[in-house]
Structures are given as structure tokens and as C-alpha cells.
Design an enzyme around this catalytic site. Structure first.
Site, mmCIF file in Angstrom:
data_model
loop_
_atom_site.group_PDB
_atom_site.id
_atom_site.type_symbol
_atom_site.label_atom_id
_atom_site.label_comp_id
_atom_site.label_asym_id
_atom_site.label_seq_id
_atom_site.Cartn_x
_atom_site.Cartn_y
_atom_site.Cartn_z
ATOM 1 N N ASP A 339 0.838 -1.188 0.000
ATOM 2 C CA ASP A 339 0.000 0.000 0.000
ATOM 3 C C ASP A 339 0.881 1.250 0.000
ATOM 4 O O ASP A 339 1.870 1.337 0.736
ATOM 5 C CB ASP A 339 -0.893 -0.026 1.252
ATOM 6 C CG ASP A 339 -1.742 1.203 1.411
ATOM 7 O OD1 ASP A 339 -2.639 1.417 0.572
ATOM 8 O OD2 ASP A 339 -1.513 1.968 2.376
ATOM 9 N N GLU A 375 1.920 -0.452 -5.050
ATOM 10 C CA GLU A 375 1.038 0.658 -5.386
ATOM 11 C C GLU A 375 1.969 1.867 -5.536
ATOM 12 O O GLU A 375 2.464 2.384 -4.534
ATOM 13 C CB GLU A 375 0.012 0.897 -4.278
ATOM 14 C CG GLU A 375 -0.975 1.995 -4.639
ATOM 15 C CD GLU A 375 -2.022 2.223 -3.562
ATOM 16 O OE1 GLU A 375 -3.206 2.319 -3.900
ATOM 17 O OE2 GLU A 375 -1.643 2.322 -2.382
#
Length: 676
Positions: A339, A375
Site C-alpha cells: 500500500d 502501489e
């Protein structure tokens, strides 16, 4: 507090955390700036014993061995030192702290104002927090030598399926005790469904122990997604019936036994401690100035979550790599999705692909051999880095998402960029440097519309989040086909299903690595909520009722995944102008217009173009495919490329059919056939 005498020994600074020894338990904790660190033991009744001061400190690591302790001992930490918030020193002996290396916690952490190290006026908060902070547990999880071996996935066949443990299993037709749990995921109906899709890789949404944020606590909502970690080692207890550690391992083993690779969505960019005046339950109380990024006496909030881990700090690099190795070697995962991964590539707050943490991962003999998905952005300076991570990392490609959405919405002039994205976004993942497989292609992700909502809503509908519908993306590049939300109009329903099939077929025929949002194959709706992070209810729990849409979508995924596995050229074309493949024989691609002749410069520049087709021919001439995309609803008849002998349809959306040696396109759709 109760008083108990314990015999102490020097112990060792490594390994970090609590380690059972022949004589007791060794404790080793990083706290470079503390003037004194204390170990707090809790008896069987939960009463805190007199704190034991650590007697030794080596290179910022406090350590000692407590003789006579055993597995299962509950404990916490307290750190003494300066309380100077402007200098990022947040030491407060009244705050019980979780060991960052604890493998298990006594309870789920629930936000409480007494966890804060300072009051709203900036003074030290002198309320003891031990009653509202979970206790760390001395535990030595092991990996059974009999557990299933890691599933080796061919890169060209890999397809990610994003799965939320609770959302996936809550409504499955299984025993109530299994609903919403790790073990529910591997129930017979769960495994049967996953296997039916022919996907290869389960991407679990966060399973680190996490906490609901203060503002959600006030609104009486819950953090559902889990992107608010308390610990980088302890698994989330709310997904377990009895033992989160064992049951997470059993889930991974069950998925492996069924033939799946398993990767875990991890949050190493921030923690649940949030802003400086909120919770001090672990990192903040132990070494705030070392663990979190700050500059000019202020936190640097590159995550939007109140804090961000300083991944340039040696202690943070060691912590993250140790955590990753633990989840691979002991908990059993085969890789990670990171993330807000740009934070992991920051040094003195700016990004570089040569950042120490990224290089530490890539040189590690364990971690470098796993599936690593980034990401590639955060909200800090230079926070958008798609295509810039070093080799070894896959990257989520939002350029693909937006372009494919615009093409199927029928936007003018979308065809050239559509072709670029379809071919693996080689403008970002450059020829000669990376294969198209580095591009993780997706149309929907957890943070946005589901695929059904993408074709059903023009505006977000996030009122249930209680933020006056201000949260979530405002521009979703969506299309509702004439009605906002649910409708009984059969024509609109048919158009929406067809659009979903076009999206899914495009995704699975594109060069690169596809990502499917769990639930899209069921045509799951969140009623237009594109930021359902706090909706732990029927809005986000998958609905397993049989429907025509579900049948069509599941069939599309299974059919096209079978083709991808059989023909690697559909995932990773070896082009003759790509130096990366100069040692191999080149495959061949050619683009055609609706007349069946090669695309001209004028064809490519036509902003009103809605039709595009191509042929893919393998280097050994063993396979040749004709793929067609048509994104408007005016009927046309397209010519098949003139040099074909015969054409065998392999998949088509409902609008496409071969008639009289032509492809009849009644309305928008996708077609793939094999040319003989």
C-alpha cells in the site's frame, strides 16, 4: 501493581522481540532515544507486576533475558525519556506499549483517548493506559514441515484476485462460526468458487492487526478494509474463531493445497497511531523521532493518515524486512502488495528506485523470490512513480484503468492510448527494460467503484460514510446507461452487463498482469459507494445469489483465463523492436481497421474511431489470434483480415457473431478468434 522477583541475565540484542530460550525469555527492543526502557509483565489475572528495567543497551537495542518465563507470557513495554513534542520526543511512562515484534496480542486494539501521550493543550497525559492497550504475548509460531509447498505460478499466467477475508466469507453458505473468518475463506464453497475462475493468485486485503480510527469511532463506524495497522507481525484477531496465528496459517495452507499462490496486502507506510496527539501504543512511545518522518518539528503526512513510517531509518528497514520474512517463512505467504509503496522508496523524503529499503528487499534471498506488487504512489512530493520502481516489482497501473474506462465509455480520440495500454503500457514500462508483465492492469480495485457500480452510477453515493458525500474520487469515468443506480429496465440491465463483459474481456486479453476485484465476477454492487472503507455490512459483504450476470461474468473469466494459460503470447508478446527479447525469436502484431486492412496514420488520428482489431502471431507460427474491440452501439459489419484460411471463435460478448465471412457487431463488444 504486584511485586514478583525475577532473575535477570544479559540476554542478546538479536533476534528482536520476545524469544523463548532454554532458561526463560529473551527480550530485545529498539529504542535509541529512551533514557530507560521497562518490561511490564502481567499475571494470569491481568494484573501488572512491578516493571523490570532493561539493564543493557547495544546500538540502540535494549535487551535482557528474564529467567523462568515461558511461552504465553503477557507483557508490555514502558519507555522513559524526554517529553518534548516539538523535538518529536514523546516518552511517557504512563503509556503501556506493544512490542513492535510481538507475534500475537491479547485483544483487538480499540481507540481510547487515554492512549494519547499528550493532552490537547500539549502537556503530558498522565493517565495510565494499560487497561485499554492489548498485551503482547510471548509466542513462537512455527511453520509445519508438512505444510503444502509454495505454488509456482508462471508469470504469463498470473492473475490476481483481490479478496477481503470477511467480505468474501461472511455470506457464503457455510456454518455461522466460519462466516467472516480465515477458515471461512477455505471452506468448500469458497475454494470451489475460486477454482472455478481459473485465477492463479489470491491477493488478501490487509491481515495485520488493525484499529478503527478515532473519527470513525466517534461516528460509530468501523475500519473495514484494514489499512490502519497496529502491528507488522500480529494477525488481525477479528477474522479468527480462536487463534489468529494458527488459523491464518491454515487459510494459507488451504489456498496452497487448492493450487493458489497467496500474496498479502501490507501497510508499511503508516500506523494506527495517526497524528501526534492520538494513540501512543507502540512506535510513538518507543522511538517517535526514529520511526516516523518529520521535518521542521512537524510530522510529514505523505499518507493522509496522520503519520508515515520513516523507511530511510535503519530500524524501520530492519523492522519491515524482518516482518516480510516472518510472513513468508512462518505464516506462509508467497508475496506482498504494498500500500502507498512510494513511501518505501523515499530516502530523505524524496523517492529514488535506489532507496535502501527497496534494495534490501531485492537483495534478500527470501524476499526477492516472492511476488512483489507496488502501489506506486503516495500523496507526498513526487508521489506519482508509475513505472519507476526497480526490476523485481510489479506495479499497479492506474493509467490502464483510466484509459480502458474512457474507451468503453466511448470518449472521442481514445483509440491510440487504448492500444498503448492494451499492449502493456510500454511508455511507462519501457521496452528493453521491463516486460509488459510488470504492469498490473486493473479496471476496479477496493478503493473505488465495483465493476457493476462503474456501469450503474454517474456520481458517487457515499452518504453512509457520514462525510457529507465529500470522500472518495469525484471523477470515476463511469457510465450509468440512462438511469442512476438500480433499475428494472431490462434494456439498461442488458447494456450494463454487456459493458461489464467488455471490461472483463479487455482486462484478460491485455498484455500484462491482470487484477480482478473480488466480487466483480458476481456483479456485486456497493450501491454507488466508491470509498466503502468503513462499511462493515451488507454493502461490502459479497452476495452469493445465483444470477444471469454472475453466470456470464464467471464464464468469461474462466474461458479467458484458460486461454491465457494456454497461450503466453496473450499476456507477454515478444516484439522484434524490444531489446529485452533480442535473444528470442519475435512474435508479430498487426493492427487492422473495420475494412480488414492495416491501420493507416489517418485511421489512428481519427478521433471518431470506435473500432480496432489486431492479429497476434507467435514466433513459431503455432498460434495466431484475431482480437476485436468495438465501443459504440451502431451496428457494423467488419471484415476479417484477408490472409486468413479459417477462423475459430474462442470468445465473444453477446453482440459479436461471424456471419458470411464477416464479423457482425450489433453493438459494443469484444471478440477473439484463432486464425488457421
Amino acid at each position: 501493581m504486584t511485586t514478583t522477583d525475577h532473575a535477570l541475565a544479559t540476554g542478546s540484542p538479536f533476534p528482536l522481540g520476545a524469544t523463548v530460550t532454554e532458561q526463560g525469555v529473551n527480550f530485545a527492543v529498539v529504542s535509541e532515544d529512551a533514557s530507560q526502557l521497562y518490561l511490564c509483565l502481567f499475571d494470569n489475572e491481568g494484573k501488572e507486576q512491578a516493571p523490570l528495567p532493561f539493564l543493557h543497551k547495544h546500538r540502540g537495542i535494549w535487551h535482557m533475558e528474564v529467567l523462568g518465563l515461558t511461552e504465553g507470557q503477557h507483557y508490555g513495554l514502558r519507555a522513559d525519556g524526554a517529553f518534548q513534542p516539538k523535538q518529536q520526543q514523546m516518552f511517557n511512562l504512563k503509556k503501556l506499549l506493544i512490542d513492535p515484534y510481538a507475534k500475537d496480542l491479547s485483544d483487538k486494539l480499540v481507540w481510547h483517548p487515554d492512549q494519547a501521550a499528550m493532552t490537547q493543550d500539549g502537556q503530558a497525559n498522565l493517565t495510565d493506559s494499560a487497561y485499554c492497550v492489548p498485551k503482547s504475548i510471548v509466542r513462537t509460531p512455527v511453520s509445519s514441515p508438512e505444510r503444502p509447498a509454495r505454488v509456482r505460478v508462471s508469470p504469463s499466467s498470473r492473475a490476481l484476485y483481490e479478496l477481503h477475508v470477511k467480505g468474501f466469507s461472511q455470506n457464503l453458505p457455510i456454518a455461522d462460526a466460519l462466516k467472516g473468518t480465515y477458515l471461512g475463506v477455505i471452506s468448500a464453497p469458497g475454494i470451489e468458487h475460486l477454482k472455478s475462475l481459473q485465477i492463479t493468485t489470491i491477493q488478501l486485503m490487509p491481515c495485520f492487526s488493525f484499529m478503527t480510527e478515532r473519527h470513525l469511532h466517534v461516528l460509530k463506524l468501523n475500519n473495514y478494509w484494514g489499512y490502519n495497522p497496529v502491528s507488522f507481525f500480529a494477525p488481525e484477531p477479528s477474522y479468527a474463531q480462536h487463534d489468529a496465528v494458527v488459523e491464518f496459517q491454515q487459510m494459507v495452507d488451504g489456498l496452497r493445497q487448492a493450487g493458489f499462490e497467496v500474496i498479502l496486502d501490507v501497510v508499511y507506510n503508516h500506523t494506527a497511531e495517526s497524528e501526534l496527539d492520538q494513540s501512543s501504543v507502540s512506535f510513538r512511545g518507543l522511538d517517535n523521532a526514529r520511526y516516523y518522518r518529520h521535518q521542521d518539528d512537524q510530522y510529514l503526512n505523505f499518507t493522509g493518515c496522520g503519520n508515515c513510517i520513516d523507511t530511510f531509518s535503519p530500524s524501520s528497514i530492519r523492522l519491515i524486512c524482518d516482518s516480510m520474512r516472518y510472513w513468508v517463512n512462518v505464516m506462509g505467504v508467497d508475496g506482498f502488495r504494498f500500500d502507498l509503496g512510494v513511501d518505501m522508496g523515499r530516502t530523505h523524503h524524496d523517492f529514488t528506485p535506489n532507496a535502501p529499503l527497496l534494495q534490501a528487499i531485492l537483495q534478500d534471498p527470501v524476499l526477492s523470490n516472492t511476488c512483489l506488487v507496488m502501489e506506486p504512489w503516495d500523496i507526498g512530493p513526487n508521489g506519482y512513480q508509475v513505472g519507476q520502481f526497480p526490476k523485481g516489482f510489479f506495479e499497479c497501473n492506474d493509467q490502464y484503468r483510466d484509459t480502458i474506462r474512457r474507451f468503453w465509455r466511448g470518449d472521442k480520440g481514445a483509440v491510440p492510448e487504448f492500444a498503448t495500454r492494451f499492449m502493456g503500457s510500454r511508455d511507462y514500462f519501457h521496452k528493453g527494460q521491463k516486460s509488459a508483465l510488470h504492469s498490473v492492469n486493473y479496471i476496479t480495485y477496493h478503493d473505488g467503484y465495483t465493476m457493476r457500480d462503474l456501469v450503474s452510477y454517474h456520481q458517487r453515493h457515499n452518504q453512509a460514510n457520514m462525510e457529507d458525500n465529500r470522500d472518495g474520487h469525484g471523477d470515476n469515468i463511469s457510465q450509468n446507461f440512462g438511469a442512476e443506480g438500480e433499475t428494472d429496465d431490462a434494456n439498461i440491465q442488458a447494456q450494463r452487463l454487456n459493458q461489464q463483459l467488455c471490461f472483463m474481456a479487455t482486462l484478460l486479453l491485455s498484455q500484462g498482469t491482470p487484477h480482478i476485484l473480488g466480487g466483480d465476477e458476481l456483479s456485486h454492487s456497493q450501491q454507488g459507494n466508491n470509498n466503502a472503507y468503513c462499511q462493515d455490512n451488507s454493502l461490502t459483504w459479497l452476495n452469493w445469489q445465483t444470477s444471469h450476470a454472475r453466470t456470464e461474468l464467471q464464464s468469461t473469466i474462466a474461458t479467458l483465463m484458460t486461454l491465457r494459460k494456454r497461450y503466453p503470447i496473450l499476456a507477454n508478446l515478444h516484439l522484434d523492436d524490444d531489446p529485452l527479447y533480442q535473444h528470442t525469436n519475435a512474435d508479430h502484431i498487426e493492427w487492422f481497421n473495420e475494412q480488414g486492412t492495416p491501420m493507416t496514420g489517418q485511421d489512428w488520428s481519427d478521433k471518431n474511431r470506435h473500432y480496432l482489431s489486431l492479429t497476434l502471431t507467435s514466433a513459431d507460427l503455432s498460434a495466431r489470434f484475431w482480437i476485436v474491440f468495438y465501443n459504440t452501439d451502431t451496428p457494423i459489419a467488419a471484415s476479417i483480415p484477408t490472409d486468413h484460411k479459417s477462423l475459430t471463435p474462442l470468445y465473444n460478448t453477446p453482440s459479436m457473431a461471424i456471419e458470411n465471412n464477416q464479423l457482425k457487431c450489433a453493438y459494443r463488444g469484444v471478440f477473439i478468434g484463432q486464425i488457421d
